[in-house]
Design a protein around this motif. Structure first.
Motif, PDB file in Angstrom:
ATOM      1  N   ASP A   1      -1.267  -4.827 -10.022  1.00 20.52           N
ATOM      2  CA  ASP A   1      -0.747  -3.694  -9.263  1.00 20.52           C
ATOM      3  C   ASP A   1       0.774  -3.740  -9.169  1.00 20.52           C
ATOM      4  OD1 ASP A   1      -1.409  -1.312  -7.816  1.00 20.52           O
ATOM      5  OD2 ASP A   1      -0.840  -2.334  -5.972  1.00 20.52           O
TER       6      ASP A   1
ATOM      7  N   PHE B   1      -7.851   8.144  -4.267  1.00 21.50           N
ATOM      8  CA  PHE B   1      -8.351   7.411  -5.423  1.00 21.50           C
ATOM      9  C   PHE B   1      -9.406   8.251  -6.114  1.00 21.50           C
ATOM     10  CE2 PHE B   1     -11.137   6.297  -1.952  1.00 21.50           C
ATOM     11  CZ  PHE B   1     -12.405   6.220  -2.513  1.00 21.50           C
TER      12      PHE B   1
ATOM     13  N   MET C   1      -4.008   5.921  -6.066  1.00 25.52           N
ATOM     14  CA  MET C   1      -3.949   4.468  -6.036  1.00 25.52           C
ATOM     15  C   MET C   1      -4.571   3.900  -7.297  1.00 25.52           C
ATOM     16  SD  MET C   1      -4.800   3.220  -2.162  1.00 25.52           S
ATOM     17  CE  MET C   1      -6.347   4.122  -2.054  1.00 25.52           C
ATOM     18  N   ASN C   2      -3.905   2.916  -7.874  1.00 27.18           N
ATOM     19  CA  ASN C   2      -4.442   2.264  -9.057  1.00 27.18           C
ATOM     20  C   ASN C   2      -5.341   1.098  -8.650  1.00 27.18           C
ATOM     21  OD1 ASN C   2      -2.899   3.917 -10.777  1.00 27.18           O
ATOM     22  ND2 ASN C   2      -1.130   2.569 -10.558  1.00 27.18           N
TER      23      ASN C   2
ATOM     24  N   PHE D   1      -7.792   0.654  -6.836  1.00 26.27           N
ATOM     25  CA  PHE D   1      -8.403   0.504  -5.511  1.00 26.27           C
ATOM     26  C   PHE D   1      -9.922   0.576  -5.581  1.00 26.27           C
ATOM     27  CE2 PHE D   1     -10.079   2.576  -1.638  1.00 26.27           C
ATOM     28  CZ  PHE D   1      -9.846   1.546  -0.744  1.00 26.27           C
TER      29      PHE D   1
ATOM     30  N   SER E   1      -7.395   7.277   3.818  1.00 26.76           N
ATOM     31  CA  SER E   1      -6.210   6.503   4.167  1.00 26.76           C
ATOM     32  C   SER E   1      -6.572   5.298   5.025  1.00 26.76           C
ATOM     33  CB  SER E   1      -5.205   7.394   4.900  1.00 26.76           C
ATOM     34  OG  SER E   1      -4.038   6.680   5.221  1.00 26.76           O
TER      35      SER E   1
ATOM     36  N   LEU F   1       0.849  -1.186   0.000  1.00 25.38           N
ATOM     37  CA  LEU F   1       0.000   0.000   0.000  1.00 25.38           C
ATOM     38  C   LEU F   1       0.888   1.241   0.000  1.00 25.38           C
ATOM     39  CD1 LEU F   1      -3.054   0.652   0.105  1.00 25.38           C
ATOM     40  CD2 LEU F   1      -2.824   0.864   2.579  1.00 25.38           C
TER      41      LEU F   1
ATOM     42  N   ARG G   1      -2.586   7.650  -0.952  1.00 23.76           N
ATOM     43  CA  ARG G   1      -3.713   6.721  -0.937  1.00 23.76           C
ATOM     44  C   ARG G   1      -5.019   7.332  -1.452  1.00 23.76           C
ATOM     45  NH1 ARG G   1      -0.348   4.650   3.142  1.00 23.76           N
ATOM     46  NH2 ARG G   1      -0.949   6.102   4.787  1.00 23.76           N
TER      47      ARG G   1
ATOM     48  N   SER H   1      -6.424  -3.418   3.205  1.00 21.72           N
ATOM     49  CA  SER H   1      -5.248  -4.291   3.068  1.00 21.72           C
ATOM     50  C   SER H   1      -5.248  -5.404   4.107  1.00 21.72           C
ATOM     51  CB  SER H   1      -3.965  -3.460   3.200  1.00 21.72           C
ATOM     52  OG  SER H   1      -3.747  -3.046   4.534  1.00 21.72           O
TER      53      SER H   1
ATOM     54  N   ALA I   1      -8.244   2.539   3.031  1.00 22.36           N
ATOM     55  CA  ALA I   1      -7.309   1.737   2.243  1.00 22.36           C
ATOM     56  C   ALA I   1      -6.496   0.796   3.123  1.00 22.36           C
ATOM     57  CB  ALA I   1      -6.379   2.661   1.455  1.00 22.36           C
TER      58      ALA I   1
END
Length: 412
Positions: A135, A117, A145-146, A148, A208, A111, A115, A215, A211
């Motif tokens: 990713d 998106f 973030m890609n 997410f 944040s 991560l 963060r 995870s 995300a």
């Protein structure tokens, strides 16, 4: 399988080969934590990028800016349960690389520190495995973030479990859903009483935490989760709550964090097996220093409490893990207060930082100097009363960095 070690050569600041050994979960709170500290631009985020480089369908391309000019090729070695994997340049001066022995079943969820998106997104769903395969390392450090947003649809299906973990960090019980605009775009909707707002109005701290919890919530025992700067956009109370969550998960998972916050450097966790890393770049390339078993024993001794200074490794002392060279170690907290005042009276500047609120007595000074040497400090000074010099254990001082020791006969 657990990630035991990484070796890095030629990526960004790594002009010489450096290695880092990770903690393995041992059933104890904090036992599986690896805490990476250091000043800005020392190379902490580069380590995170190297952990991400093995992900994705294809081998990464190492751009000219990502390759250290002194080496002009990259070689990263990962050790999982005794087995080596490699990602390395095809040849010197080339951006292209190849993977050797990379096992996609060894999941490392990375991560990034950025963060944010896109608040409006299309529909899709990514399982944990799909997310990792899509990713890989990007050419540039992205501000977003890609992929997410595709995880959000998975989260929605498991919202009860996700919210249970989210509530351990946030002080309120979150209520949210995914909605669609008349233009066909999806967005997060948050409720606050009778009112709601979209993901476009979410605070950076909430984004944040969302995300970070993502995870964790669908991870499994034995997984490796890497989080760059988990403290970003969080006030101290939330930082402490978040660290408590990471500490809990590190019982049976590897949690690797890179941080600038003393709230994430936890002495009890280190004593239970967590690894403490300090990354340094003095202009000659990135170096990695790791706390040894001898220093853990010293830390255990110093952290048990001292009636003269119960804060030997309190919050102020833990700030040293993020500082450059130039540390002054003194006996007690009155010295930390008085020496700057004396310097002011003499129109002098102390071009160094004091170690916390003192060592908690002269006998501790040598041990703290040894501890600092272990973490790569080279410029350390000590000030103590002249009649206390004999109290410093010589075996500790002999192993310490080259330091200036000032012994005034008395301190007013």
């Amino acid at each position: 399988m657990p990630l035991e070690k990484i070796e890095i050569l030629g990526f960004r600041g790594f002009s010489s080969k450096q290695s880092l050994t990770f903690s393995l979960p041992n059933g104890e709170d904090g036992g599986g934590l690896t805490i990476i500290t250091g000043a800005n631009n020392s190379g902490k985020s580069s380590i995170i990028e190297c952990l991400k480089a093995r992900a994705g369908h294809q081998s990464p391309s190492f751009t000219v800016g990502a390759r250290n000019s002194a080496v002009d090729s990259v070689e990263i070695t990962y050790v999982f349960d005794g087995n080596e994997e490699k990602v390395k340049s095809l040849k010197k001066g080339s951006s292209e690389s190849k993977k050797e022995g990379v096992n996609d079943k060894n999941h490392v969820f990375v991560l990034p520190s950025r963060r944010a998106f896109n608040p409006f997104f299309s529909r899709g769903a990514h399982s944990r495995e799909q997310y990792l395969l899509n990713d890989g390392l990007s050419a540039q450090r992205s501000s977003m973030m890609n992929n997410f947003q595709y995880r959000l649809f998975n989260i929605l299906e498991n919202q009860e479990e996700f919210n249970k973990i989210l509530h351990k960090v946030l002080t309120f019980k979150p209520e949210w859903s995914i909605d669609q605009s008349d233009q066909g775009q999806y967005f997060l909707k948050f409720y606050s009483g009778e009112f709601s707002h979209t993901s476009d109005g979410m605070g950076e701290g909430v984004v944040s935490i969302f995300a970070i919890v993502d995870s964790l919530y669908d991870s499994k025992p034995g997984d490796t989760i890497v989080i760059d700067e988990p403290e970003l956009s969080l006030h101290p109370a939330l930082q402490k709550r978040l660290f408590g969550l990471l500490k809990e998960y590190s019982k049976d998972r590897q949690i690797i964090i890179s941080t600038h916050s003393p709230y994430f450097v936890d002495i009890p966790s280190i004593l239970k097996g967590a690894s403490l890393i300090r990354v340094v770049n003095r202009g000659e390339g990135t170096e990695i220093f790791q706390l040894s078993q001898e220093s853990r024993e010293i830390l255990d001794k110093l952290a048990k409490g001292n009636i003269y200074n119960p804060h030997t490794f309190g919050l102020d002392a833990r700030e040293l893990f993020f500082q450059e060279d130039g540390i002054v170690v003194v006996e007690g907290q009155e010295d930390v207060v008085l020496f700057p005042k004396i310097a002011d009276q003499l129109s002098m500047t102390i071009a160094a930082s004091f170690f916390g609120w003192g060592a908690g007595g002269a006998p501790n000074i040598g041990f703290i100097c040894y501890f600092l040497k272990d973490l790569g400090f080279k410029k350390v000074g000590a000030i103590l009363d002249g009649d206390k010099a004999s109290e410093i254990p010589r075996e500790a001082l002999n192993k310490s960095p080259k330091s200036a020791i000032i012994r005034p006969s008395s301190i007013a």
